[in-house]
Design an enzyme around this catalytic site. Structure first.
Site, PDB file in Angstrom:
ATOM      1  N   SER A   4       0.558  -1.456   0.117  1.00  0.00           N
ATOM      2  CA  SER A   4      -0.279   0.197  -0.296  1.00  0.00           C
ATOM      3  C   SER A   4       0.748   0.956  -0.258  1.00  0.00           C
ATOM      4  CB  SER A   4      -1.184   0.495   1.950  1.00  0.00           C
ATOM      5  OG  SER A   4      -1.388  -1.688   1.617  1.00  0.00           O
ATOM      6  N   ARG A  47       7.434   6.685  -4.044  1.00  0.00           N
ATOM      7  CA  ARG A  47       7.932   6.907  -2.892  1.00  0.00           C
ATOM      8  C   ARG A  47       8.058   6.128  -1.517  1.00  0.00           C
ATOM      9  NH1 ARG A  47       3.997   9.973  -5.051  1.00  0.00           N
ATOM     10  NH2 ARG A  47       2.389   9.782  -4.049  1.00  0.00           N
ATOM     11  N   ASP A  70      -3.982  -2.146  -1.868  1.00  0.00           N
ATOM     12  CA  ASP A  70      -5.339  -1.656  -1.004  1.00  0.00           C
ATOM     13  C   ASP A  70      -6.436  -1.555  -1.413  1.00  0.00           C
ATOM     14  OD1 ASP A  70      -4.477   0.242  -0.741  1.00  0.00           O
ATOM     15  OD2 ASP A  70      -4.369   0.756   2.050  1.00  0.00           O
TER      16      ASP A  70
HETATM   17 MG    MG Z   1      -4.803  -1.947   5.031  1.00  0.00          MG
END
Ligand code: MG
Ligand code: ADP
Length: 471
Positions: A94, A109, A147
């Site tokens: 994520s 990044r 995610d």
């Molecule tokens: Mg999560």
């Protein structure tokens, strides 16, 4: 299988998809050690992740894992033992990546307090595969998933409607959203191979970085102080006002200002007469109130949930979590009011992103979908546990031009529990199917040679090299 590197936790799970919108899930969860978030090398972090996968396999799939290990140690074949990939894994990662293939993507990044410069620009799937290969795990990273995309896919699987979910959104450590866009509306040049048969593509917006210039976002002195002391000043400015990692810190900064102000009686008493518990408030010297990130956003949920006049539960929590002893009723009331304002501002800002995507999809205005809900899947501890977070989002959506009361009523925001994990497993399954079709297309001698080469290349201890060879 799926693994999910959020900002706070690392989850490993195996999922059986029953094919009828239901699933069975086994999972384990560990907090990511703080020192690994700022490790010297990427390898340190990914070795930890691989070790967790190994522990999970041993614990929950012990029979398969041991049988595999036995075969590996005892089998004698002319070419040596060839690693089997019993498990296909979806890797939910994520953080912003440049995705260049179904299981390949380079880190753009770090966000959410992570800072390992060594990892930037590298393929995160290869990093994980390499560490899992070192431990001889029978697992192949089959798909790289954000995610938000996982949540969108999981929501579409578990709540199939006429048109599926339009948005998958995260309100956890950080915040972000992914939605389905028409290819014809995508202005950004697209490179590489992609399937255009549906005329649509899933877009990961990375909305955490919305308005980094602060043209429209509200900004207080505490927002500024938080940003300046963060590892990435000037970046993720929307996220820094909306998500779990930051709300507690904003609150902490306000509280410290009040506590230090001699004109304000907060967490301190003239004498026991000014405290309804007939004591005097003391803040422990080592209270985490005095440390950056020392106030977890979860206490804001406790404050929002406690609606008793005495605020007994909140006051107990102030003692146990923050070492504020004998907080007076008016201290707790002030705490609740400020925390409530920060939470409400976050929910209203969340509605800005959600509302914008809903308007962009045009679903509310489409006469053909007049009676259909506009379905949104959300995941993350903040939206899941903060009381009335979704109600506050709805209240704000009703105030958005082009949505209004009627439009807001049609927007259905549902928790996609464990969405990012389930979605990653679904995508890994699709990816495995794609691999199979690809292999069938290459049937015959040449095809099987290629397939064999592919699996033996993965025996190699050097994952990046192996990945390059298998290409
Ligand atoms: Mg999560
Ligand atoms: P991740 O982002 O790693 O996937 P989560 O979705 O669990 O993990 O989000 C973790 C974040 O949610 C942390 O910043 C934490 O402070 C916050 N959080 C955890 N519990 C609660 C709660 N009860 N109420 C509000 N925020 C919470």
């Amino acid at each position: 299988m799926a693994v999910d590197l959020g900002g706070t936790n690392f989850r490993v799970c195996s999922i059986r998809l029953n094919g009828d919108s239901t699933f069975n899930l086994t999972f384990s969860k560990v907090a990511i050690p703080k020192e690994l978030m700022v490790a010297e090398t990427a390898q340190e972090l990914f070795a930890f992740l691989a070790e967790e996968v190994k522990n999970f396999l041993k614990k929950h799939h012990g029979n398969q894992f041991e049988a595999y290990t036995r075969r590996r140690l005892t089998m004698s074949a002319p070419g040596g033992f060839r690693d089997e990939h019993i498990f296909r894994m979806g890797f939910t990662f994520s953080f912003p990546v440049q995705q260049i293939g179904i299981n390949k993507g380079t880190l753009i990044r770090w966000t959410k307090g992570f800072d390992i410069p060594d990892a930037v620009g590298r393929d995160v799937c290869a990093l994980l595969q390499s560490e899992m290969n070192k431990l001889h795990l029978p697992v192949k990273v089959a798909a790289l998933v954000n995610d938000t995309v996982g949540t969108l896919v999981a929501r579409s699987y578990t709540s199939p409607g006429k048109s599926g979910a339009v948005l998958g959104a995260i309100f956890g450590t950080g915040t972000n959203g992914a939605y389905v866009e028409k290819l014809s509306k995508i202005k950004k040049p697209l490179s590489g191979d992609y399937d255009n048969s549906t005329g649509e593509m899933v877009m990961n917006t990375e909305w955490g970085s919305f308005d980094n210039q602060l043209n429209v976002l509200p900004s207080t002195s505490w927002d500024k102080a938080l940003d300046e002391a963060s590892v990435n000043p000037g970046i993720q400015m929307y996220e820094k006002r909306v998500s779990g990692m930051f709300l507690g810190e904003i609150l902490r900064l306000v509280l410290i200002d009040m506590f230090k102000n001699p004109k304000i009686s907060f967490f301190k008493d003239e004498d026991s007469n000014s405290n309804d518990w007939r004591s005097t408030t003391n803040v422990g010297e080592n209270s985490s109130l005095f440390k950056q990130w020392g106030l977890d956003t979860s206490i804001m949920s406790v404050a929002a949930a406690d609606n008793t006049p005495e605020l007994g539960t909140l006051r107990q929590e102030l003692e146990s979590a923050l070492h504020v002893y004998a907080p007076a009723q008016d201290d707790a009331q002030a705490f609740k009011a400020i925390a409530g304002a920060i939470g409400r501002r976050a929910a209203r800002l969340a509605a800005v992103a959600i509302g914008a995507i809903v308007l962009q999809t045009g679903k509310l205005a489409d006469p053909g979908l007049k009676d259909e809900p506009v379905d949104i899947g959300v995941d993350g501890s903040l939206v899941e546990h903060y009381p009335y977070f979704r109600d506050m989002i709805h209240e704000a959506l009703a105030a958005v031009d082009g949505i209004g009361e009627e439009g807001a009523k049609r927007i259905r925001i549902g928790i996609a529990k464990d969405g990012s994990g389930v979605g990653a497993a679904l995508i890994a399954l699709v990816a495995a199917g794609m691999e199979e079709r690809h292999e069938q297309a290459n049937a015959g001698l040449l095809g099987s040679v290629r397939t064999d080469a592919k699996s033996s290349a993965l025996v190699n201890d050097d994952g990046e090299k192996a990945a390059a060879e298998s290409d």
